[in-house]
Design a protein around this motif. Structure first.
Motif, PDB file in Angstrom:
ATOM      1  N   THR A  81       1.640  11.796  -0.669  1.00  0.00           N
ATOM      2  CA  THR A  81       1.404  11.491   0.739  1.00  0.00           C
ATOM      3  C   THR A  81       2.639  11.724   1.600  1.00  0.00           C
ATOM      4  OG1 THR A  81       1.956   9.158   0.338  1.00  0.00           O
ATOM      5  CG2 THR A  81      -0.366   9.806   0.183  1.00  0.00           C
ATOM      6  N   ALA A  82       3.823  11.696   1.008  1.00  0.00           N
ATOM      7  CA  ALA A  82       5.059  11.936   1.754  1.00  0.00           C
ATOM      8  C   ALA A  82       6.134  12.359   0.767  1.00  0.00           C
ATOM      9  CB  ALA A  82       5.500  10.676   2.505  1.00  0.00           C
ATOM     10  N   LEU A  83       7.052  13.201   1.238  1.00  0.00           N
ATOM     11  CA  LEU A  83       8.198  13.592   0.411  1.00  0.00           C
ATOM     12  C   LEU A  83       9.380  13.864   1.316  1.00  0.00           C
ATOM     13  CD1 LEU A  83       8.827  16.938   0.515  1.00  0.00           C
ATOM     14  CD2 LEU A  83       6.786  16.996  -0.865  1.00  0.00           C
ATOM     15  N   ARG A  84      10.584  13.745   0.760  1.00  0.00           N
ATOM     16  CA  ARG A  84      11.802  13.979   1.523  1.00  0.00           C
ATOM     17  C   ARG A  84      12.928  14.327   0.567  1.00  0.00           C
ATOM     18  NH1 ARG A  84      11.702  15.140   6.657  1.00  0.00           N
ATOM     19  NH2 ARG A  84      10.079  13.541   6.784  1.00  0.00           N
TER      20      ARG A  84
ATOM     21  N   GLN B 249       0.852  -1.175   0.000  1.00  0.00           N
ATOM     22  CA  GLN B 249       0.000   0.000   0.000  1.00  0.00           C
ATOM     23  C   GLN B 249       0.895   1.235   0.000  1.00  0.00           C
ATOM     24  OE1 GLN B 249      -3.363   0.110   2.693  1.00  0.00           O
ATOM     25  NE2 GLN B 249      -3.374  -2.122   2.893  1.00  0.00           N
ATOM     26  N   PRO B 250       0.337   2.419  -0.280  1.00  0.00           N
ATOM     27  CA  PRO B 250       1.172   3.620  -0.403  1.00  0.00           C
ATOM     28  C   PRO B 250       1.920   3.961   0.890  1.00  0.00           C
ATOM     29  CG  PRO B 250      -0.976   3.988  -1.387  1.00  0.00           C
ATOM     30  CD  PRO B 250      -1.058   2.671  -0.697  1.00  0.00           C
ATOM     31  N   SER B 251       3.053   4.625   0.720  1.00  0.00           N
ATOM     32  CA  SER B 251       3.865   5.063   1.855  1.00  0.00           C
ATOM     33  C   SER B 251       3.265   6.315   2.484  1.00  0.00           C
ATOM     34  CB  SER B 251       5.299   5.351   1.405  1.00  0.00           C
ATOM     35  OG  SER B 251       5.910   4.186   0.899  1.00  0.00           O
ATOM     36  N   THR B 252       3.540   6.487   3.776  1.00  0.00           N
ATOM     37  CA  THR B 252       3.057   7.660   4.511  1.00  0.00           C
ATOM     38  C   THR B 252       4.191   8.477   5.113  1.00  0.00           C
ATOM     39  OG1 THR B 252       2.781   6.277   6.489  1.00  0.00           O
ATOM     40  CG2 THR B 252       0.857   6.568   5.057  1.00  0.00           C
ATOM     41  N   CYS B 253       5.356   7.882   5.327  1.00  0.00           N
ATOM     42  CA  CYS B 253       6.503   8.591   5.921  1.00  0.00           C
ATOM     43  C   CYS B 253       7.770   8.174   5.188  1.00  0.00           C
ATOM     44  CB  CYS B 253       6.652   8.276   7.409  1.00  0.00           C
ATOM     45  SG  CYS B 253       5.238   8.745   8.415  1.00  0.00           S
ATOM     46  N   LEU B 254       8.656   9.134   4.938  1.00  0.00           N
ATOM     47  CA  LEU B 254       9.918   8.875   4.252  1.00  0.00           C
ATOM     48  C   LEU B 254      11.053   9.572   4.998  1.00  0.00           C
ATOM     49  CD1 LEU B 254       8.906   9.440   0.507  1.00  0.00           C
ATOM     50  CD2 LEU B 254       9.194   7.247   1.656  1.00  0.00           C
ATOM     51  N   PHE B 255      12.225   8.913   5.034  1.00  0.00           N
ATOM     52  CA  PHE B 255      13.435   9.502   5.609  1.00  0.00           C
ATOM     53  C   PHE B 255      14.646   8.936   4.890  1.00  0.00           C
ATOM     54  CE2 PHE B 255      10.839  10.585   9.302  1.00  0.00           C
ATOM     55  CZ  PHE B 255      11.386  11.809   9.689  1.00  0.00           C
TER      56      PHE B 255
ATOM     57  N   ARG C 108      17.567  26.957   2.188  1.00  0.00           N
ATOM     58  CA  ARG C 108      17.072  28.036   1.322  1.00  0.00           C
ATOM     59  C   ARG C 108      15.710  27.710   0.720  1.00  0.00           C
ATOM     60  NH1 ARG C 108      20.275  32.106  -0.540  1.00  0.00           N
ATOM     61  NH2 ARG C 108      18.940  32.218  -2.374  1.00  0.00           N
ATOM     62  N   TRP C 109      15.396  26.449   0.579  1.00  0.00           N
ATOM     63  CA  TRP C 109      14.146  26.044  -0.065  1.00  0.00           C
ATOM     64  C   TRP C 109      13.284  25.251   0.908  1.00  0.00           C
ATOM     65  CZ3 TRP C 109      16.271  23.548  -5.190  1.00  0.00           C
ATOM     66  CH2 TRP C 109      16.809  24.562  -5.998  1.00  0.00           C
ATOM     67  N   ILE C 110      11.997  25.277   0.620  1.00  0.00           N
ATOM     68  CA  ILE C 110      11.038  24.347   1.217  1.00  0.00           C
ATOM     69  C   ILE C 110      10.224  23.763   0.072  1.00  0.00           C
ATOM     70  CG2 ILE C 110       8.847  24.235   2.454  1.00  0.00           C
ATOM     71  CD1 ILE C 110       9.973  25.710   4.678  1.00  0.00           C
ATOM     72  N   VAL C 111      10.156  22.450   0.022  1.00  0.00           N
ATOM     73  CA  VAL C 111       9.342  21.746  -0.969  1.00  0.00           C
ATOM     74  C   VAL C 111       8.114  21.218  -0.247  1.00  0.00           C
ATOM     75  CG1 VAL C 111       9.268  19.908  -2.670  1.00  0.00           C
ATOM     76  CG2 VAL C 111      11.405  21.117  -2.262  1.00  0.00           C
ATOM     77  N   SER C 112       6.950  21.587  -0.722  1.00  0.00           N
ATOM     78  CA  SER C 112       5.703  21.194  -0.064  1.00  0.00           C
ATOM     79  C   SER C 112       4.764  20.548  -1.070  1.00  0.00           C
ATOM     80  CB  SER C 112       5.025  22.410   0.580  1.00  0.00           C
ATOM     81  OG  SER C 112       4.683  23.371  -0.400  1.00  0.00           O
ATOM     82  N   ALA C 113       3.901  19.673  -0.559  1.00  0.00           N
ATOM     83  CA  ALA C 113       2.902  18.993  -1.380  1.00  0.00           C
ATOM     84  C   ALA C 113       1.551  19.111  -0.695  1.00  0.00           C
ATOM     85  CB  ALA C 113       3.261  17.529  -1.585  1.00  0.00           C
TER      86      ALA C 113
ATOM     87  N   THR D  16       9.286  11.013  -3.391  1.00  0.00           N
ATOM     88  CA  THR D  16       7.869  11.267  -3.146  1.00  0.00           C
ATOM     89  C   THR D  16       7.109   9.949  -3.151  1.00  0.00           C
ATOM     90  OG1 THR D  16       7.411  11.595  -5.512  1.00  0.00           O
ATOM     91  CG2 THR D  16       7.955  13.553  -4.208  1.00  0.00           C
ATOM     92  N   ALA D  17       6.092   9.873  -2.298  1.00  0.00           N
ATOM     93  CA  ALA D  17       5.155   8.750  -2.285  1.00  0.00           C
ATOM     94  C   ALA D  17       3.769   9.292  -2.597  1.00  0.00           C
ATOM     95  CB  ALA D  17       5.170   8.051  -0.929  1.00  0.00           C
ATOM     96  N   HIS D  18       2.956   8.502  -3.277  1.00  0.00           N
ATOM     97  CA  HIS D  18       1.675   8.976  -3.780  1.00  0.00           C
ATOM     98  C   HIS D  18       0.549   8.028  -3.355  1.00  0.00           C
ATOM     99  CE1 HIS D  18       3.649  11.882  -6.591  1.00  0.00           C
ATOM    100  NE2 HIS D  18       4.631  11.004  -6.456  1.00  0.00           N
ATOM    101  N   GLU D  19      -0.669   8.555  -3.408  1.00  0.00           N
ATOM    102  CA  GLU D  19      -1.830   7.761  -3.022  1.00  0.00           C
ATOM    103  C   GLU D  19      -2.059   6.590  -3.964  1.00  0.00           C
ATOM    104  OE1 GLU D  19      -5.343  10.081  -2.614  1.00  0.00           O
ATOM    105  OE2 GLU D  19      -4.862  10.733  -0.572  1.00  0.00           O
TER     106      GLU D  19
END
Length: 925
Positions: free
Chosen positions: A641-644, A361-367, A609-614, A654-657
């Protein structure tokens, strides 16, 4: 016997598809690349789906081909190492594959594709209006089928690289049901068995005649397999019955039952009369056909929630079998040698040999677990925690959930595999410090009032359970930078601090009125920062647990993230905004607005310097913190659903639904210079998603260096990736030249350099050669030296040079741009020669030259070069200028130069003095 409708292609015209739809599909994906910063690379974590795999041999090696969406992957059965990934991506999902030596046959839509070493050789159209479902390869025939029609292709050449031709098509009789599988019984020449949900039909594909039709079955047929015994088939049914069926005499030899829906069966071919049956509940049954009884059961081999076992198959002549399921896993088991006694034969249960898998199933947390981005931690909705390798798929593994000394320890019997996994992970914190010393991962689980620790180096669950002091469900977790302390935020508003080495509770922070959705500890372990659904951001003293400061937010906070090297805190809120807060001053420094729906994930870049948001609006935005603007925004096909971001800044994961894998993107700014500007919502475009084979990017560097339309539109980034700076940013700014410093320093000190390089004595004439070496008719040396002198006298000093011509032309049109541009190309020695060539008899040339430098000075360009040119000019012709002071044009030109130069110097001195004063005022002594 029911009638059979047979359609023959008498012309036997070759229907070779030029793969135009694949080309268009690939070009369409390439056109969709719209991100200026991130380029799609490839997807991780995909192993197989519900489509049955195919096994073949190459010499002594077995290879396994599994289907993953629009691609297939080829594994070495001996190691389960990935060998090839198919390319290009097919235009529709692959519905079946079959391997025949070096070739892999795949069907999608109404197309049959032939691949060699993972690359498409050619594709052929079947002409069907319905999608193809089943595939069979034997001899020179390629048989495919929809639910009701069988299409047969034939190779007319022994060379399989030549496309096959459409041979015939066979339509099943009415009421036969949907086709379940196509098989070719041994020794049945030119015949295939078409198994439907209600019948077993035997066709002669050369004549198109129906040779045999079985009696209708009472229940639905689900699978069929050819037994190693002649004329015998294995039939599996939806009610759990398994039959050994004699095709020659139309009778059932034996019947077995496992009381579950059977999805796949396979006969063992190494001399043991065993049958393996996979069920929809994920269990695997084994039967001894000689004794007609069950011998072993393997429970929960694959997840029942994803259809259980989709395929089971024994390797030919080996006691090894392979299973796959919709849970994205491929497993191998082996039977150990049998132990015989005087009275009984003991068959050992199958032993797990090796496996490959990923999330179901899709991922929810990434590191990312290290700065280089080698390993990636991923928690999923399937209640598993995996470590994926970005370099080698075989290094990916799932972290063990077996707790030491618990009731879930290994036990004998069938119940050993029934242990439930931990509940779904809702929040996770990771810190690389102290890795290897003790646990360095903390996870919060759904509806549990304690957090768990994990040891990522050993790949197991940790020793401690970090409970909340108010009995609330854990909503957020955090780890200190040193790795010694773990923080647990409760749904009732409390925060508890634990020592990760001993698992002892150390502190409690109680100030929030509602759930704590985010918690972090600064790099010096001085301040605990937390946010909650009460729309407040709290700053606690870690040592005394006293609340130092409270910041009210305009909306409930959903999560926070601290960038420790810059002490910048990002807080995501329910109003779709991200606040950037300076932890040192405890004030909001940036408000990032742009998302239209709830923010699902965000992360800082390594330099802060950057922030990447979803967000749930299916967009990924990149924000530049110094300017507070959105510099990149794209739409994706599925909600993130998660990015890092990796520690070295090379990767975005990135992880997706939709999809169980993890998508990798390369950071293009690591390979080329990109000029950024603010992005508006009107410029949002869908981006091409990464693929399993990396198609579209071509490779790491190709994808990162690929120029797209967004680069071309800006006009400041060329195809080579070099930023072209304008000659002057603003007409009010004093601009220096791009010439190297030694250029104008050499002009100013050219006389000193010439004096230093002057030879100590005059060159001596070469000695005259002996008479016997003298060439016939050669003139004396002194006579030969006169020729160049005469040529120089003939040319004269009045010859018009390029320097003087451009100077006169510029004076005529009152535009000296071309003259200055030419002057900038000359070397210091050539410049000195051109200055000395100015005719003293035509004093107006001096006035033109001074006017040219004055005009360039007024444009505030090439300041240091203009000063060096004027200095050299005055050194060479200073005496002549003094003698001709009464010349009006020259005097006016020098006066104008003096005024412009004095004005510019005064402005420059004032600015430098002001800046110097401000710096001295701000300096802290």
């Amino acid at each position: 016997m029911p009638s059979v409708s047979v359609t023959l292609d008498t012309d036997a015209v070759k229907r070779r598809k030029v793969a135009s739809d694949l080309v268009e599909h690939k070009a369409r994906s390439a056109r969709r690349q719209a991100s200026r910063i991130f380029s799609p690379f490839r997807s991780l974590g995909y192993v197989t789906n519900k489509v049955p795999f195919s096994i073949s041999t190459l010499g002594q090696t077995f290879i396994i081909t599994t289907v993953v969406g629009n691609s297939f992957q080829i594994y070495d059965a001996g190691t389960l190492h990935l060998i090839f990934v198919s390319t290009p991506q097919t235009s529709a999902p692959i519905s079946a594959v079959s391997t025949h030596f070096h070739f892999v046959y795949a069907i999608w839509g109404s197309t049959v594709g032939v691949f060699r070493r993972g690359r498409l050789e050619y594709s052929v159209e079947s002409g069907s209006n319905s999608p193809l479902k089943k595939l069979l390869i034997f001899g020179d025939y390629v048989c495919t089928s929809t639910n009701e029609v069988v299409y047969v292709f034939r190779f007319n050449s022994p060379d399989k690289s030549v496309p096959p031709e459409v041979y015939t098509s066979i339509t099943l009789p009415p009421g036969a049901g949907d086709i379940v599988k196509l098989v070719h019984p041994h020794t049945y020449l030119n015949k295939i068995v078409v198994a439907t949900t209600s019948y077993v039909l035997l066709f002669n594909i050369r004549t198109g005649n129906l040779v045999f039709q079985s009696k209708p079955f009472e229940t639905l047929l689900t699978d069929i397999d050819v037994a190693p015994v002649l004329d015998t088939l294995g039939l599996a049914f939806s009610d759990g019955k398994i039959q050994a069926y004699d095709l020659r005499y139309d009778k059932v030899l034996c019947e077995l039952s496992c009381r579950q829906k059977v999805t796949s069966i396979s006969f063992r071919t190494d001399g043991n009369a065993h049958l393996a049956a996979g069920t929809a509940d994920g269990d695997l049954y084994f039967y001894d056909l000689n004794r007609k009884r069950r011998v072993h059961i393997l429970r929960d081999v694959h997840s029942a929630a994803h259809g259980g076992i989709s395929c089971v198959s024994f390797l030919n002549g080996q006691p090894v079998f392979v299973t796959s399921g919709g849970d994205n896993s491929l497993k191998e088991y082996v039977f150990d040698p049998e132990i015989s006694t005087s009275t009984t034969l003991v068959i050992s249960p199958p032993r797990h040999l090796r496996s490959r898998g990923g999330h179901s199933q899709p991922s929810t947390c990434l590191f990312f677990t290290e700065e280089s981005g080698h390993f990636l931690l991923s928690a999923s909705l399937d209640r598993s925690l995996w470590t994926f390798s970005l370099r080698k798929d075989a290094q990916s593994h799932e972290l063990s959930q077996r707790e030491k000394g618990s009731a879930n320890s290994r036990k004998a019997g069938l119940t050993s595999s029934l242990r439930e996994k931990f509940p779904q992970i809702t929040a996770m914190a990771y810190e690389k410090n102290k890795q290897g010393d003790w646990e360095n991962i903390i996870t919060a689980h759904k509806d549990q009032s304690f957090a768990r620790t994990w040891d990522v180096q050993r790949g197991i669950v940790g020793r401690w359970q970090l409970k909340t002091s108010d009995k609330g469900v854990v909503r957020s977790v955090g780890i200190s930078f040193c790795g010694n302390f773990g923080l647990v935020g409760s749904a009732h508003g409390s925060i508890d601090a634990y020592n990760l080495q001993s698992g002892i509770h150390r502190k409690r922070f109680r100030s929030h009125k509602r759930a704590v959705t985010g918690v972090a500890l600064d790099s010096l372990n001085r301040t605990v920062i937390s946010c909650g659904l009460d729309s407040e951001l709290h700053f606690h003293d870690f040592k005394t647990t006293v609340l130092n400061f409270k910041l009210h937010l305009p909306s409930p906070a959903t999560s926070l993230l601290l960038h420790r090297s810059t002490d910048m805190l990002a807080v995501a809120m329910e109003n779709c905004q991200v606040f950037i807060i300076d932890v040192t001053t405890m004030r909001v420094v940036r408000e990032l607005k742009g998302h239209s729906k709830a923010i699902t994930a965000f992360d800082f870049s390594a330099d802060g310097r950057w922030i990447v948001s979803a967000s749930r609006d299916s967009t990924i935005r990149t924000w530049d913190l110094p300017t507070g603007t959105c510099i990149d925004a794209v739409k994706v096909d599925s909600i993130v659903t998660a990015l890092r971001l990796s520690g070295n800044g090379e990767w975005l994961a990135t992880a997706h639904e939709e999809g169980v894998g993890i998508n990798l993107w390369t950071n293009r700014t690591m390979f080329k210079q990109i000029a950024f500007r603010q992005i508006t919502d009107q410029e949002l475009a869908r981006v091409a998603m990464p693929t399993i084979s990396g198609e579209g990017a071509g490779g790491l560097l190709e994808g990162a260096l690929n120029s797209d339309s967004s680069d071309a539109e800006d006009g400041d980034v060329g195809d080579s990736g070099n930023y072209v700076s304008p000659e002057q940013l603003n007409q009010k700014l004093l601009t220096l030249s791009l010439a190297p410093r030694n250029r104008y320093m050499t002009l100013v000190n050219l006389d000193i350099i010439k004096q230093r390089n002057k030879p100590k004595e005059a060159p001596k004439a070469p000695e005259q050669a002996p008479f016997f070496l003298t060439l016939t008719g050669a003139q004396p040396a002194e006579k030969r030296e006169d020729a160049p002198g005469k040529a120089r006298m003939k040319s004269g000093s009045s010859k018009m040079t390029e320097f003087r011509r451009k100077l006169i032309e510029g004076n005529a049109i009152d535009d000296y741009t071309a003259f200055v541009s030419y002057l900038k190309t000359l070397s210091p020695s050539a410049t000195d020669l051109e200055f000395r060539s100015l005719d003293a008899l035509e004093i107006n040339q001096f006035a033109c030259f001074v006017s040219a430098l004055t005009a360039h000075m007024e444009m505030k360009r090439d300041y240091e070069l203009v000063q060096a040119w004027m200095s050299l000019f005055l050194k060479i012709h200073g005496d002549l200028i003094v003698e001709n002071r009464d010349v009006t044009d020259l005097n006016d030109a020098l006066t104008r130069w003096q005024e412009v130069d004095k004005k510019e110097k005064k402005r420059l001195d004032d600015l430098v003095g002001y800046c110097n004063g401000v710096v001295k005022f701000l300096r802290l002594d």
